[in-house]
Design an enzyme around this catalytic site. Structure first.
Site, short mmCIF file in Angstrom:
data_model
loop_
_atom_site.label_atom_id
_atom_site.label_comp_id
_atom_site.label_asym_id
_atom_site.label_seq_id
_atom_site.Cartn_x
_atom_site.Cartn_y
_atom_site.Cartn_z
N LYS A 3 0.86 -1.19 0.00
CA LYS A 3 0.00 0.00 0.00
C LYS A 3 0.90 1.23 0.00
O LYS A 3 1.54 1.55 0.98
CB LYS A 3 -0.89 -0.01 1.23
CG LYS A 3 -1.91 1.10 1.25
CD LYS A 3 -2.88 0.92 2.41
CE LYS A 3 -3.96 1.97 2.37
NZ LYS A 3 -3.44 3.34 2.39
N LYS A 37 -2.90 -2.66 7.48
CA LYS A 37 -1.90 -1.66 7.86
C LYS A 37 -0.88 -2.25 8.83
O LYS A 37 -1.25 -2.82 9.86
CB LYS A 37 -2.59 -0.49 8.56
CG LYS A 37 -3.52 0.28 7.65
CD LYS A 37 -2.81 1.51 7.09
CE LYS A 37 -3.83 2.56 6.73
NZ LYS A 37 -3.30 3.89 6.72
#
Ligand code: ZN
Length: 558
Positions: A59, A257
């Protein structure tokens, strides 16, 4: 789509709004294995027993942008905005060399809206910050915010050359869409010249992803740009359609994350660093602590506004994080652990090195030592002067310059050219010896021939970096003419604004500036810029040739 038209000449007044044909949704986040499994269970249920695969990609921590190509030509680049309406940043995005103005290949679609992140690769970000520092400007704290700021510049000339790049991660409208999977589409994008992530992988199960999380967390720290997690997407496009989206997020994709690595330590004291322009930067000294595989004892506090924002005191327990995997910084204070004898961090009233007067910077954020003969600044300035891109004095390294300042050999730039009178004293210095002295003298002698542009860049005039120095030297040709130039005449030079012009005049009219220039001249330093020789005839006459890369006979700089 002409490559010479990437950077438009004129700044724009403001940004037009762009309505996204397909809304740019954000992605739902997960933070642990359990949440990932829940997501996978929802996908499996939604697809009712069909087989499926995931595409996994780091990401990218950048700024979301959409690019629209019509008949292969870049028409509009827009920010994500609120997901429905964004800003038209086409002028700025055109300056990014990685983004094609024109798609390549025979099978390009009529309409393509590709989405991705504009990122500032760590290497170029660091270089740009170093340049800002050399020019006396405030440095950027992290690449992401700096990228946002860069894309919102009204003058595209401020965007070009910063090294921003683009990584595609999705799409809006594609007409006709001739792909059944994300993998196929991204192979096409790559063929059409759109930069895609080289780190994408396809996996068959959530287990495979979870198993590899630690490996990805380690690997991402070596990527050329910042990432803060992974994105998992269904590979088959019809399965994506089948799942659809909620009002906010697509149901076929999720972000995982990674936790930013943090550590707790105790702030013991704050020391100050004085830069070559006198900027005083507070630095935290803490109990040593392990962070991202290294022992950390110092953290940046950036400036005194930052100290106020954090409300940090000496003796406090603080949370340290590696900002963008580069510089550790204090992100918060554990107030409950504050000892009774915690002391406030005082702004220095005197320069920590020379005890000279300090002043608040024009921006009000930085403190600056204004003593022109401050030793800390002097060392930094002299190290800059001898640097490879300035006077390029071989044999004068950082340690030697520092020693020579401490022993009283050097008080300003011109003193380098008087060192030969003190040959024996130099040889007698620790770790010097005859050979290194001879080497140093040769380097100093050679530096006398540097063109005016190098000398100007070396003089540490506020806001005058290498490129400005080049412009000035080319325009005026000699130091004499430059010194005589008025502010008005200076602003006639392309790329020189009023602030820069004032700074140049201020330097040459100051006692210190006048003195150092006349002493340098008396030492026989070249004060002119060689005229570029022009040959009137021949097949290459009048042509400008741009060479990229290196030659076997010379390096990039040459
Ligand atoms: Zn000082």
């Amino acid at each position: 789509d002409s490559p010479t038209q990437r950077v438009s000449e004129a700044p724009i007044e403001g940004f037009e709004h762009v309505t996204h044909a397909v809304p740019m949704l954000s992605i739902d986040n997960t933070y642990d294995e359990h949440q990932l499994r829940e997501f996978d269970a929802r996908v499996a249920k939604g697809l009712g027993g069909e087989k499926y695969r995931y595409v996994v990609d780091p990401k990218v921590d950048g700024v979301a942008v959409s690019l629209t190509y019509e008949k292969g030509l870049l028409k509009v680049a827009a920010t994500r905005g609120d997901g429905v309406i964004g800003d038209d940043i086409t002028q700025n995005v055109r300056t990014l060399r990685s983004i094609p103005l024109c798609l390549t290949g025979r099978d390009t679609p009529r309409l393509l809206e590709v989405r991705g992140e504009v990122v500032w690769p760590t290497e170029f970000f660091k270089k740009h910050n170093a340049k800002r520092e050399a020019e006396g400007l405030e440095t950027f704290a992290n690449p992401r915010n700096a990228t946002t700021g860069t894309l919102k510049q009204l003058d595209p000339r401020n965007v070009a050359g910063r090294g921003l790049t683009f990584v595609a991660h999705g799409y809006g409208r594609v007409e006709p869409l001739k792909a059944a999977t994300d993998t196929e589409l991204f192979d096409q994008l790559k063929r059409w010249g759109i930069p895609t992530s080289p780190y994408r992988v396809v996996v068959d199960s959530i287990d495979e992803i979870i198993e590899r999380l630690p490996e990805w967390d380690t690997r991402r720290k070596k990527l050329p740009y910042e990432t803060d997690g992974l994105v998992l997407k269904l590979d088959a496009l019809d399965q994506r359609d089948a799942l659809g989206s909620t009002s906010r997020y697509p149901r076929w994709c999720i972000a995982y994350k990674f936790a930013a690595e943090q550590a707790e330590s105790v702030l013991r004291q704050v020391d100050y660093q004085v830069g070559k322009l006198g900027t005083i930067t507070p630095r935290a000294v803490m109990d040593p602590v392990q962070l991202s595989g290294t022992t950390v004892q110092h953290a940046s506090l950036h400036n005194f506004d930052q100290v106020d924002r954090l409300g940090v005191m000496i003796g406090d327990t603080v949370i340290v994080e590696k900002a963008g995997e580069i510089i550790p910084q204090i992100v918060s204070v554990v107030v409950e652990k504050r000892p009774k004898d915690a002391k406030p961090i005082k702004r220095p009233t005197k320069c920590p090195v020379c005890k000279g007067e300090v002043e608040k910077d024009a921006g009000g954020v930085y403190l600056r030592c204004i003593n022109p003969s401050c030793q800390a600044q002097l060392k930094e300035r002299l190290i800059h002067f001898v640097g490879r891109n300035q006077m390029d004095i071989d044999g004068a390294g950082q340690v030697l310059v520092e020693t020579l300042v401490e022993k009283g050999f050097l008080h300003d730039f011109a003193d380098f050219y008087h060192l030969h009178k003190r040959r024996d004293e130099l040889i007698a210095l620790e770790r010097m010896g005859e050979k290194s002295v001879v080497n140093l003298f040769e380097g100093i002698e050679r530096s006398k021939q540097q063109p005016l542009s190098r000398l100007l860049a070396a003089l540490n005039i506020r806001h005058v970096g290498a490129s400005t120095a080049e412009l000035l030297a080319e325009h005026f040709g000699s130091m004499v003419r430059l010194i005589e130039a008025t502010e008005e005449e200076l602003t006639e030079v392309d790329g020189v604004g009023p602030e820069l012009a004032a700074s140049i005049v201020h330097f040459f009219q100051s006692t210190a500036g006048e003195r150092v220039v006349s002493r340098l001249e008396a030492s026989g330093i070249n004060m002119t810029q060689p005229k570029r020789s022009r040959i009137a005839a021949g097949p290459l006459a009048g042509k400008i040739v741009v060479v990229t890369g290196t030659l076997s006979s010379m390096g990039r700089k040459e």
